[in-house]
Design a protein around this motif. Structure first.
Motif, PDB file in Angstrom:
ATOM      1  N   SER A 195       0.822  -1.192   0.000  1.00 27.30           N
ATOM      2  CA  SER A 195       0.000   0.000   0.000  1.00 27.30           C
ATOM      3  C   SER A 195       0.862   1.250   0.000  1.00 27.30           C
ATOM      4  CB  SER A 195      -0.900   0.015   1.234  1.00 27.30           C
ATOM      5  OG  SER A 195      -1.564   1.250   1.326  1.00 27.30           O
ATOM      6  N   SER A 233      -6.604   6.918   3.027  1.00 22.35           N
ATOM      7  CA  SER A 233      -6.336   6.372   1.718  1.00 22.35           C
ATOM      8  C   SER A 233      -5.730   7.474   0.871  1.00 22.35           C
ATOM      9  CB  SER A 233      -7.644   5.842   1.143  1.00 22.35           C
ATOM     10  OG  SER A 233      -7.881   6.263  -0.137  1.00 22.35           O
ATOM     11  N   SER A 246      -0.595  -0.340  -4.292  1.00 22.98           N
ATOM     12  CA  SER A 246      -1.956   0.106  -4.558  1.00 22.98           C
ATOM     13  C   SER A 246      -2.056   1.520  -3.998  1.00 22.98           C
ATOM     14  CB  SER A 246      -2.937  -0.819  -3.840  1.00 22.98           C
ATOM     15  OG  SER A 246      -4.216  -0.241  -3.793  1.00 22.98           O
ATOM     16  N   SER A 295      -4.536   3.446  -3.107  1.00 20.40           N
ATOM     17  CA  SER A 295      -5.443   3.674  -1.987  1.00 20.40           C
ATOM     18  C   SER A 295      -5.164   2.749  -0.812  1.00 20.40           C
ATOM     19  CB  SER A 295      -6.894   3.459  -2.432  1.00 20.40           C
ATOM     20  OG  SER A 295      -7.109   2.087  -2.723  1.00 20.40           O
ATOM     21  N   ASP A 299      -7.615  -1.810  -2.271  1.00 14.92           N
ATOM     22  CA  ASP A 299      -7.931  -2.792  -3.297  1.00 14.92           C
ATOM     23  C   ASP A 299      -7.698  -4.213  -2.784  1.00 14.92           C
ATOM     24  OD1 ASP A 299      -8.419  -4.136  -5.634  1.00 14.92           O
ATOM     25  OD2 ASP A 299      -6.623  -3.433  -6.665  1.00 14.92           O
ATOM     26  N   HIS A 332      -7.684  -6.939  -4.589  1.00 15.29           N
ATOM     27  CA  HIS A 332      -7.351  -7.837  -5.694  1.00 15.29           C
ATOM     28  C   HIS A 332      -5.858  -7.921  -5.975  1.00 15.29           C
ATOM     29  CE1 HIS A 332     -11.535  -6.512  -6.471  1.00 15.29           C
ATOM     30  NE2 HIS A 332     -11.673  -7.814  -6.626  1.00 15.29           N
ATOM     31  N   THR A 381      -8.573 -11.225 -11.840  1.00 18.68           N
ATOM     32  CA  THR A 381      -8.012 -10.933 -10.517  1.00 18.68           C
ATOM     33  C   THR A 381      -8.463 -11.956  -9.490  1.00 18.68           C
ATOM     34  OG1 THR A 381      -9.879  -9.488  -9.970  1.00 18.68           O
ATOM     35  CG2 THR A 381      -7.931  -8.427 -10.920  1.00 18.68           C
ATOM     36  N   ASN A 402      -9.560 -12.128  -5.439  1.00 17.24           N
ATOM     37  CA  ASN A 402      -9.957 -11.321  -4.291  1.00 17.24           C
ATOM     38  C   ASN A 402      -9.332 -11.917  -3.032  1.00 17.24           C
ATOM     39  OD1 ASN A 402     -11.438 -10.287  -1.993  1.00 17.24           O
ATOM     40  ND2 ASN A 402     -12.895  -9.458  -3.470  1.00 17.24           N
TER      41      ASN A 402
END
Length: 180
Positions: free
Chosen positions: A66, A73, A115, A117, A120, A122, A166, A168
């Motif tokens: 992240s 975020s 990522s 934010s 995510d 995925h 993708t 999850n």
């Protein structure tokens, strides 16, 4: 009283009312609803798989790194030409390769790029596949059974060509917790 003064007072009243509604009442209402029992456990959103939930330990599938400082975020302003960014990605690649017991050139891109934010849930099927042996070994499960779980939590392209395939991770880790 002139028309201009009446309009200015009406605008000021409207400004005050909207400030109270959107700046006080709405945020207080959202905060109150977020505190209702059953909406989250251990700071994890329940009954949703739309948000990535990171789990600590080798018995879990890992999300993408992240760029955000959670619970907020937001992304990073470092680009691919930034030496700091290159160093972070290289360090992540080395760490993932070590954790998964593979050569660095086998580490998928989404395992080392963040990522924006941090929300995510995925990852790519390649990154999930790389993690299967470790998760199976740590949990005492067969790789075949874990691969079956990964397949069950893999989404396909919409209409056969829209978007990416993708996995999850939030749903997959919950399935591991629930026994499938």
């Amino acid at each position: 009283m002139s028309t201009l003064v009446k309009q200015a007072l009406a605008g000021l009243r409207l400004l005050l009312v909207l400030t109270v509604v959107t700046g006080v009442l709405y945020p207080a209402g959202v905060w109150a609803v977020s505190r209702l029992p059953g909406l989250h456990d251990n700071a994890e959103a329940v009954n949703t798989t739309l948000v990535g939930v990171a789990r600590e330990g080798d018995g879990w599938f890992h999300l993408r790194p992240s760029a955000a400082t959670l619970p907020a975020s937001g992304g990073s302003n470092k680009s691919q030409v930034n030496p700091d960014y290159d160093r972070v990605v290289a360090d992540r690649r080395t760490e993932v390769a070590r954790r998964e017991g593979v050569a660095e050139d086998r580490v998928p891109q989404d395992a080392v790029t963040a990522s924006a934010s941090g929300l995510d849930p995925h990852i790519s099927p390649a990154y999930a596949d790389l993690q299967v042996p470790r998760v199976a070994r740590e949990r005492g499960l067969s790789e075949r059974w874990v691969r079956k779980l990964v397949a069950e939590h893999t989404s396909r392209r919409g209409l056969g060509f829209v978007g990416e395939v993708t996995v999850n991770v939030t749903a997959l880790n919950r399935a591991l917790t629930d026994g499938g």
